[in-house]
Scaffold this motif. Structure first.
Motif, PDB file in Angstrom:
ATOM      1  N   ALA A 109       0.692  -0.918   0.099  1.00 53.60           N
ATOM      2  CA  ALA A 109       0.137  -0.266   0.459  1.00 53.60           C
ATOM      3  C   ALA A 109       1.084   1.494  -0.089  1.00 53.60           C
ATOM      4  CB  ALA A 109      -0.927  -0.094   1.610  1.00 53.60           C
ATOM      5  N   ASP A 110       1.957   1.684   0.585  1.00 56.82           N
ATOM      6  CA  ASP A 110       2.648   2.394   0.297  1.00 56.82           C
ATOM      7  C   ASP A 110       3.328   2.612  -0.381  1.00 56.82           C
ATOM      8  OD1 ASP A 110       2.784   2.865   3.663  1.00 56.82           O
ATOM      9  OD2 ASP A 110       4.420   1.011   3.875  1.00 56.82           O
ATOM     10  N   VAL A 111       4.079   1.998  -1.873  1.00 54.83           N
ATOM     11  CA  VAL A 111       4.224   1.498  -2.808  1.00 54.83           C
ATOM     12  C   VAL A 111       3.866   1.765  -4.079  1.00 54.83           C
ATOM     13  CG1 VAL A 111       6.186   0.540  -1.632  1.00 54.83           C
ATOM     14  CG2 VAL A 111       5.363  -0.110  -2.681  1.00 54.83           C
ATOM     15  N   THR A 112       2.102   1.838  -3.747  1.00 52.36           N
ATOM     16  CA  THR A 112       0.947   1.684  -4.758  1.00 52.36           C
ATOM     17  C   THR A 112       0.302   3.140  -4.873  1.00 52.36           C
ATOM     18  OG1 THR A 112       0.132   0.372  -3.654  1.00 52.36           O
ATOM     19  CG2 THR A 112       1.718  -0.778  -5.574  1.00 52.36           C
ATOM     20  N   LEU A 113      -0.410   3.465  -5.771  1.00 52.91           N
ATOM     21  CA  LEU A 113      -1.534   4.179  -6.128  1.00 52.91           C
ATOM     22  C   LEU A 113      -2.658   3.901  -6.251  1.00 52.91           C
ATOM     23  CD1 LEU A 113      -0.181   6.563  -9.118  1.00 52.91           C
ATOM     24  CD2 LEU A 113      -0.184   7.461  -6.887  1.00 52.91           C
ATOM     25  N   PRO A 114      -3.653   3.937  -5.266  1.00 53.27           N
ATOM     26  CA  PRO A 114      -4.874   3.560  -4.900  1.00 53.27           C
ATOM     27  C   PRO A 114      -5.319   3.234  -5.999  1.00 53.27           C
ATOM     28  CG  PRO A 114      -4.538   6.087  -3.479  1.00 53.27           C
ATOM     29  CD  PRO A 114      -3.747   5.399  -4.779  1.00 53.27           C
ATOM     30  N   GLU A 115      -5.265   3.860  -7.224  1.00 52.56           N
ATOM     31  CA  GLU A 115      -5.982   3.205  -8.491  1.00 52.56           C
ATOM     32  C   GLU A 115      -5.439   1.672  -9.235  1.00 52.56           C
ATOM     33  OE1 GLU A 115      -3.719   6.112 -10.273  1.00 52.56           O
ATOM     34  OE2 GLU A 115      -5.457   5.652  -8.485  1.00 52.56           O
ATOM     35  N   GLY A 116      -4.341   1.522  -8.216  1.00 55.19           N
ATOM     36  CA  GLY A 116      -3.722  -0.379  -8.719  1.00 55.19           C
ATOM     37  C   GLY A 116      -3.250  -1.119  -7.896  1.00 55.19           C
ATOM     38  N   ARG A 117      -3.651  -0.658  -6.789  1.00 59.31           N
ATOM     39  CA  ARG A 117      -3.940  -1.651  -5.795  1.00 59.31           C
ATOM     40  C   ARG A 117      -4.548  -2.994  -5.231  1.00 59.31           C
ATOM     41  NH1 ARG A 117      -4.616   2.862  -0.407  1.00 59.31           N
ATOM     42  NH2 ARG A 117      -2.444   3.763  -0.985  1.00 59.31           N
ATOM     43  N   ALA A 118      -5.015  -2.736  -6.522  1.00 60.67           N
ATOM     44  CA  ALA A 118      -6.538  -4.130  -5.959  1.00 60.67           C
ATOM     45  C   ALA A 118      -5.463  -5.241  -7.144  1.00 60.67           C
ATOM     46  CB  ALA A 118      -7.350  -4.273  -6.883  1.00 60.67           C
ATOM     47  N   ARG A 119      -4.282  -4.612  -8.192  1.00 61.25           N
ATOM     48  CA  ARG A 119      -4.017  -5.752  -9.192  1.00 61.25           C
ATOM     49  C   ARG A 119      -2.798  -5.675  -8.224  1.00 61.25           C
ATOM     50  NH1 ARG A 119      -2.172  -3.214 -15.183  1.00 61.25           N
ATOM     51  NH2 ARG A 119      -4.260  -4.154 -15.117  1.00 61.25           N
TER      52      ARG A 119
ATOM     53  N   LEU B 202     -10.694  -2.169  -2.291  1.00 61.50           N
ATOM     54  CA  LEU B 202     -11.363  -1.016  -1.362  1.00 61.50           C
ATOM     55  C   LEU B 202     -11.172  -0.365  -0.075  1.00 61.50           C
ATOM     56  CD1 LEU B 202     -14.234  -2.950  -2.394  1.00 61.50           C
ATOM     57  CD2 LEU B 202     -13.753  -0.566  -3.160  1.00 61.50           C
ATOM     58  N   MET B 203     -10.515  -1.371   0.412  1.00 60.61           N
ATOM     59  CA  MET B 203     -10.164  -1.115   2.374  1.00 60.61           C
ATOM     60  C   MET B 203      -8.630  -0.185   2.306  1.00 60.61           C
ATOM     61  SD  MET B 203     -10.308  -5.092   4.661  1.00 60.61           S
ATOM     62  CE  MET B 203     -10.789  -4.250   6.781  1.00 60.61           C
ATOM     63  N   THR B 204      -7.666  -0.369   2.031  1.00 60.47           N
ATOM     64  CA  THR B 204      -7.229   0.234   1.968  1.00 60.47           C
ATOM     65  C   THR B 204      -6.481   1.822   1.255  1.00 60.47           C
ATOM     66  OG1 THR B 204      -6.200  -0.556  -0.623  1.00 60.47           O
ATOM     67  CG2 THR B 204      -5.460  -1.387   1.478  1.00 60.47           C
ATOM     68  N   ARG B 205      -8.064   2.082   0.552  1.00 64.53           N
ATOM     69  CA  ARG B 205      -8.949   3.615  -0.016  1.00 64.53           C
ATOM     70  C   ARG B 205      -9.201   3.893   1.128  1.00 64.53           C
ATOM     71  NH1 ARG B 205     -11.479   3.725  -6.283  1.00 64.53           N
ATOM     72  NH2 ARG B 205     -10.122   2.215  -7.049  1.00 64.53           N
ATOM     73  N   ARG B 206      -9.353   3.299   2.353  1.00 69.27           N
ATOM     74  CA  ARG B 206     -10.046   4.385   2.967  1.00 69.27           C
ATOM     75  C   ARG B 206      -9.543   4.852   4.251  1.00 69.27           C
ATOM     76  NH1 ARG B 206     -15.397   2.729   0.887  1.00 69.27           N
ATOM     77  NH2 ARG B 206     -15.914   4.470   2.517  1.00 69.27           N
ATOM     78  N   VAL B 207      -8.219   4.798   4.529  1.00 76.33           N
ATOM     79  CA  VAL B 207      -7.553   5.095   5.456  1.00 76.33           C
ATOM     80  C   VAL B 207      -5.500   6.279   4.723  1.00 76.33           C
ATOM     81  CG1 VAL B 207      -7.859   3.510   7.121  1.00 76.33           C
ATOM     82  CG2 VAL B 207      -5.463   2.574   5.496  1.00 76.33           C
TER      83      VAL B 207
ATOM     84  N   GLN C  10      -1.936  -0.484  10.792  1.00 75.76           N
ATOM     85  CA  GLN C  10      -2.502  -0.337  11.932  1.00 75.76           C
ATOM     86  C   GLN C  10      -3.933  -1.040  11.023  1.00 75.76           C
ATOM     87  OE1 GLN C  10      -4.379   3.684  13.716  1.00 75.76           O
ATOM     88  NE2 GLN C  10      -5.958   2.076  14.703  1.00 75.76           N
ATOM     89  N   LEU C  11      -4.620  -0.473   9.858  1.00 77.76           N
ATOM     90  CA  LEU C  11      -5.295  -1.122   9.042  1.00 77.76           C
ATOM     91  C   LEU C  11      -5.256  -2.660   9.115  1.00 77.76           C
ATOM     92  CD1 LEU C  11      -7.897  -1.330   7.322  1.00 77.76           C
ATOM     93  CD2 LEU C  11      -6.654  -0.311   5.397  1.00 77.76           C
ATOM     94  N   GLN C  12      -3.538  -2.699   8.485  1.00 76.03           N
ATOM     95  CA  GLN C  12      -3.153  -4.306   7.953  1.00 76.03           C
ATOM     96  C   GLN C  12      -3.301  -4.820   9.250  1.00 76.03           C
ATOM     97  OE1 GLN C  12      -3.176  -5.851   5.583  1.00 76.03           O
ATOM     98  NE2 GLN C  12      -4.160  -3.840   4.044  1.00 76.03           N
ATOM     99  N   GLY C  13      -2.563  -4.054  11.136  1.00 81.18           N
ATOM    100  CA  GLY C  13      -2.516  -4.956  11.950  1.00 81.18           C
ATOM    101  C   GLY C  13      -4.009  -4.972  12.062  1.00 81.18           C
ATOM    102  N   ALA C  14      -5.201  -4.527  12.190  1.00 78.49           N
ATOM    103  CA  ALA C  14      -6.769  -4.939  12.064  1.00 78.49           C
ATOM    104  C   ALA C  14      -7.273  -6.104  11.995  1.00 78.49           C
ATOM    105  CB  ALA C  14      -7.471  -3.565  12.282  1.00 78.49           C
ATOM    106  N   ASN C  15      -6.947  -6.424  10.490  1.00 76.34           N
ATOM    107  CA  ASN C  15      -7.072  -7.130   9.639  1.00 76.34           C
ATOM    108  C   ASN C  15      -6.324  -8.104  10.065  1.00 76.34           C
ATOM    109  OD1 ASN C  15      -8.258  -6.034   7.608  1.00 76.34           O
ATOM    110  ND2 ASN C  15      -7.144  -5.430   6.413  1.00 76.34           N
ATOM    111  N   GLN C  16      -4.862  -8.572  10.727  1.00 71.19           N
ATOM    112  CA  GLN C  16      -3.782  -9.570  11.094  1.00 71.19           C
ATOM    113  C   GLN C  16      -4.825 -10.337  12.210  1.00 71.19           C
ATOM    114  OE1 GLN C  16      -1.864 -11.229   9.999  1.00 71.19           O
ATOM    115  NE2 GLN C  16      -1.674 -12.371  11.525  1.00 71.19           N
ATOM    116  N   ALA C  17      -5.384  -8.847  13.279  1.00 70.64           N
ATOM    117  CA  ALA C  17      -6.309  -9.322  14.447  1.00 70.64           C
ATOM    118  C   ALA C  17      -7.579 -10.017  14.043  1.00 70.64           C
ATOM    119  CB  ALA C  17      -6.861  -8.277  14.934  1.00 70.64           C
ATOM    120  N   LEU C  18      -7.904  -9.967  13.082  1.00 70.97           N
ATOM    121  CA  LEU C  18      -9.163 -10.421  12.898  1.00 70.97           C
ATOM    122  C   LEU C  18      -9.135 -11.759  12.094  1.00 70.97           C
ATOM    123  CD1 LEU C  18     -11.758  -8.028  11.081  1.00 70.97           C
ATOM    124  CD2 LEU C  18     -11.955  -8.363  12.936  1.00 70.97           C
ATOM    125  N   MET C  19      -7.631 -12.000  11.218  1.00 71.66           N
ATOM    126  CA  MET C  19      -7.485 -13.416  10.965  1.00 71.66           C
ATOM    127  C   MET C  19      -7.240 -14.126  11.626  1.00 71.66           C
ATOM    128  SD  MET C  19      -4.494 -12.240   7.883  1.00 71.66           S
ATOM    129  CE  MET C  19      -4.303 -13.854   7.547  1.00 71.66           C
ATOM    130  N   GLY C  20      -7.424 -13.427  12.656  1.00 71.62           N
ATOM    131  CA  GLY C  20      -6.506 -14.427  14.611  1.00 71.62           C
ATOM    132  C   GLY C  20      -7.833 -14.561  14.867  1.00 71.62           C
TER     133      GLY C  20
END
Length: 410
Positions: A132-142, A336-341, A348-358
């Motif tokens: 997410a750091d190194v890609t533009l929002p419109e290219g993140r799904a790919r 969709l998720m990474t566009r919203r933060v 923090q978003l990916q950590g929250a996702n990791q918690a949900l995976m846990g």
């Protein structure tokens, strides 16, 4: 690899390339041991399939609990100090886990390895934040599709090699996985640049957010983000059926050996790579990220029901071209998720996702492993855990239909 990259000066295509290769080697390490782990548990339990399934529940649940609490902490740490150190520490923990599995004289030592691995289980979530750091929002799904392809590609060779090594010695695949992971750590220590520059990091570490409940505050910060997180949890819960019962189910119902299991997983990896490398981009371009989610969830439901009903190996395998389309769900969802933060909240978003995976790792093994153990002991409906996974995915599909429509407008 056509990934539109963003502006962080320390990152670019070369950095994404390393993350891609790192994901491949990490997945390959998992693939080496997955066909063998149930056989090792059966060895410790005197060949009792039901008992091995129950122990598998214990191991997965303990790992899930550790990941549930560690995920938010690792995510916030990566937002504060950067992605690179968190990724390297997580890979180290995974390597130590593999090494303990290779040398463990008892189930207790295997359990300690799972605890260490769960406490440092930030490799994939931190890698996603890096992307997410190194890609533009419109290219993140790919880009997330490529990450999924990397995971699938790691399963091309890993399970097959693991099955072959396991025929020689059950501990050999774990040694190979440990070596591969720790070499990756050493390589990354010299090669991997930091993707999050100091000016884009959070100013301080907030302990109020460093727990499963606190991490949900970010997910509640926007109505659609919370709904998307629900889809993520339900999908992860359904996918837990594979590590929970796949090897035990196929060996029980179809008498598959570790070699056959490894070859099947390799075939699944080929199809997964094809979907996530070549279909994610066109599907997102044609139907949008929400459309990719809906197609992926629908294919996953069909696959679970088919696999649960299949009376023979050939009929089981005939569903692979359909079920592999499930690989469309996560890239669309992550896009969709990474566009919203913002940039300072991706960890923090990916950590929250990791918690949900846990959390899924806590609930899933008990749900699927114990239902399979019950089915085996009563000799009825061995596909029961797969039907339960289909129900969870159906709930995710309903949520994707409702929530994804609003989220896709951003």
């Amino acid at each position: 690899m056509d990934v539109p990259l963003g502006a962080p000066p320390a990152a670019g295509r070369a950095a994404f390339g390393f993350i891609f290769v790192s994901a491949i080697t990490t997945a390959m390490s998992f693939g080496l041991m997955i066909p063998i782990m149930p056989a090792l548990l059966k060895q410790f339990t005197g060949g009792d399939t039901a008992a091995a399934s129950e122990w598998n529940v214990v191991f997965a649940t303990v790992g899930g609990v550790m990941s549930l609490f560690a995920g938010p902490i690792l995510g916030l740490v990566s937002d504060r100090v950067g992605r690179r150190p968190v990724l390297l520490v997580s890979l180290c923990g995974l390597g130590v886990d593999f090494l303990l599995m290779a040398l463990a004289p008892s189930l207790t030592w295997l359990l300690i390895g799972r605890m260490i691995s769960g406490a440092t289980s930030g490799a994939f979530s931190t890698a996603n934040a890096y992307v997410a750091d190194v890609t533009l929002p419109e290219g993140r799904a790919r880009a997330f599709g490529w990450m999924g392809a990397a995971f699938s590609f790691g399963f091309l060779a890993g399970p097959a090699i693991g099955g072959l090594l396991g025929e020689v010695n059950l501990r050999l695949p774990f040694l190979a996985a440990a070596a591969l992971t720790l070499v990756n750590v050493i390589y990354g220590a010299f090669v991997l640049p930091e993707s999050l520059p100091p000016e884009r990091r959070v100013a301080r570490f907030d302990w109020r957010k460093a727990n499963p409940i606190g991490s949900l505050n970010l997910l509640r910060s926007h109505h659609e983000l919370f709904g998307l997180a629900g889809i993520h949890f339900l999908n992860q819960l359904a996918q837990m059926v594979w590590p929970s019962v796949f090897v035990l189910y196929t060996s029980y119902r179809y008498d598959w050996s570790p070699v056959v299991t490894g070859l099947y997983m390799m075939a699944g990896g080929v199809l997964g790579v094809a979907v996530q490398s070549f279909l994610v981009g066109p599907v997102v371009a044609r139907f949008g990220e929400r459309g990719a989610m809906l197609i992926g969830a629908s294919a996953s439901i069909v696959g679970f029901i088919w696999y649960g009903l299949a009376p023979t190996s050939l009929i089981y395998m005939a569903c692979m071209p359909i079920s592999c389309l499930a690989g469309l769900l996560t890239p669309g969802l992550q896009g969709l998720m990474t566009r919203r933060v913002g940039p300072s909240e991706q960890g923090q978003l990916q950590g929250a996702n990791q918690a949900l995976m846990g959390l899924a790792s806590v609930v899933g093994p008990s749900l699927f492993g114990l239902s399979f153990a019950w089915a085996v002991r009563h000799e009825v409906l061995p596909g029961l855990p797969l039907f339960l996974a289909a129900l969870a995915t159906a709930a995710a599909l309903g949520l994707a239909w409702r929530t994804g429509r609003a989220a896709s407008k951003i």
